[in-house]
Design an enzyme around this catalytic site. Structure first.
Site, PDB file in Angstrom:
ATOM      1  N   LYS A   1       5.057   0.159   9.663  1.00 39.64           N
ATOM      2  CA  LYS A   1       4.884   1.557  10.075  1.00 39.64           C
ATOM      3  C   LYS A   1       6.176   2.031  10.738  1.00 39.64           C
ATOM      4  CE  LYS A   1       0.436   1.364   9.031  1.00 39.64           C
ATOM      5  NZ  LYS A   1      -0.095   2.032   7.812  1.00 39.64           N
TER       6      LYS A   1
ATOM      7  N   SER B   1       0.834  -1.206   0.000  1.00 38.70           N
ATOM      8  CA  SER B   1       0.000   0.000   0.000  1.00 38.70           C
ATOM      9  C   SER B   1       0.865   1.250   0.000  1.00 38.70           C
ATOM     10  CB  SER B   1      -0.917   0.011   1.232  1.00 38.70           C
ATOM     11  OG  SER B   1      -0.157   0.266   2.409  1.00 38.70           O
TER      12      SER B   1
ATOM     13  N   SER C   1      -2.948   6.671   6.146  1.00 41.36           N
ATOM     14  CA  SER C   1      -2.361   5.558   6.881  1.00 41.36           C
ATOM     15  C   SER C   1      -3.262   5.149   8.038  1.00 41.36           C
ATOM     16  CB  SER C   1      -0.974   5.946   7.423  1.00 41.36           C
ATOM     17  OG  SER C   1      -0.472   4.956   8.294  1.00 41.36           O
TER      18      SER C   1
ATOM     19  N   SER D   1       0.818   3.615   2.403  1.00 46.06           N
ATOM     20  CA  SER D   1       0.793   4.232   3.731  1.00 46.06           C
ATOM     21  C   SER D   1       2.161   4.705   4.211  1.00 46.06           C
ATOM     22  CB  SER D   1       0.201   3.265   4.757  1.00 46.06           C
ATOM     23  OG  SER D   1       1.085   2.183   5.000  1.00 46.06           O
TER      24      SER D   1
END
Length: 261
Positions: free
Chosen positions: A131, A74, A222, A76
């Site tokens: 993350k 993705s 995100s 994010s």
């Protein structure tokens, strides 16, 4: 992908048991019967087990305790990581963990602010997410108007300009690109004023012991700790450190070998 871990561990154990059983018992029986009841040839299961066990064992050790590849699915973590990036994750930085269960068996280090980590989110334990760690246990994290504050200290920012996306990241074209410093990590982030998540992702949080506060570098695109809560230490998988390939409709050679800030 837990299913791959389960398959890898299962095949390694099965082929290892067959190989050991043959070495200790079955090979001697075949040798004793050779020329009497059979021709002494190895059964196909034993043949394949002896061929594949060393390979499977090495892959299991490397993937479980040294480094594991992941693919970014993705946007994010843009602009640090793009959709289609293949990355390597250091599996021993935060301690050695058993495959499948992810149970830590040997402590070797702790995450630092700014580390980019792969983990299994509490609400999707079968998936691997990535993350950046913003808050450590005991930290007070505040996020207002696109700016972070940790323990009362504002995070440093420097404007870069307007972001130009590419591939699956073209949706972020026009976003504001800034340079941010979290701990010793200096990296880029994106802010987009028209994001539907902008108002929902603001607030203040105190990070509990044994947990972390994580955010994506693409701040307005995100799903992170601002929405689903804190990341338990036991869910950590490792620290991302290298981009070894990018494939997003074609190979992007400029990203091969890039370190992850």
């Amino acid at each position: 992908m837990r299913w791959f871990e389960i398959a890898l561990v299962s095949l390694t154990i099965f082929t290892g048991v067959v190989w050991l059983l043959d070495k200790l018992v079955l090979a001697k029986r075949r040798a004793a019967r050779e020329g009497l009841l059979d021709d002494g040839k190895e059964p196909i299961v034993i043949d394949y087990s002896k061929a594949f066990f060393p390979v499977l064992f090495v892959v299991l050790i490397l993937r479980s305790f040294i480094a594991e590849p992941f693919r970014i699915p993705s946007n994010s973590m843009m602009p640090t990581l793009l959709t289609g990036d293949f990355i390597l994750v250091n599996k021993f930085t935060y301690g050695l963990r058993l495959p499948i269960t992810n149970r830590k068996v040997l402590a070797m280090g702790e995450p630092e602010r700014g580390d980019v980590v792969v983990f299994r989110p509490p609400h999707h334990p079968e998936q691997d997410w990535i993350k950046r760690i913003i808050g450590l246990p005991g930290d007070k994290v505040s996020y207002r108007d696109g700016r972070l504050t940790v323990n009362g200290e504002p995070i440093l920012y420097a404007p870069i300009g307007t972001y130009q996306g590419r591939g699956n990241g073209t949706e972020m074209t026009g976003a504001q690109e800034l340079r941010e410093q979290v701990g010793k990590h200096v990296h880029r982030i994106l802010l987009r004023a028209e994001s539907p998540l902008l108002d929902q992702g603001e607030g203040e949080w105190v990070v509990p012991q044994g947990e972390y506060f994580v955010m994506g570098d693409n701040r307005d695109n995100s799903e992170d700790s601002r929405y689903w809560g804190f990341l338990p230490e036991r869910n950590l998988r490792g620290k991302a450190f290298l981009i070894w390939m990018n494939f997003d409709g074609g190979v992007d050679f400029s990203r091969i070998g890039s370190s992850i800030p």
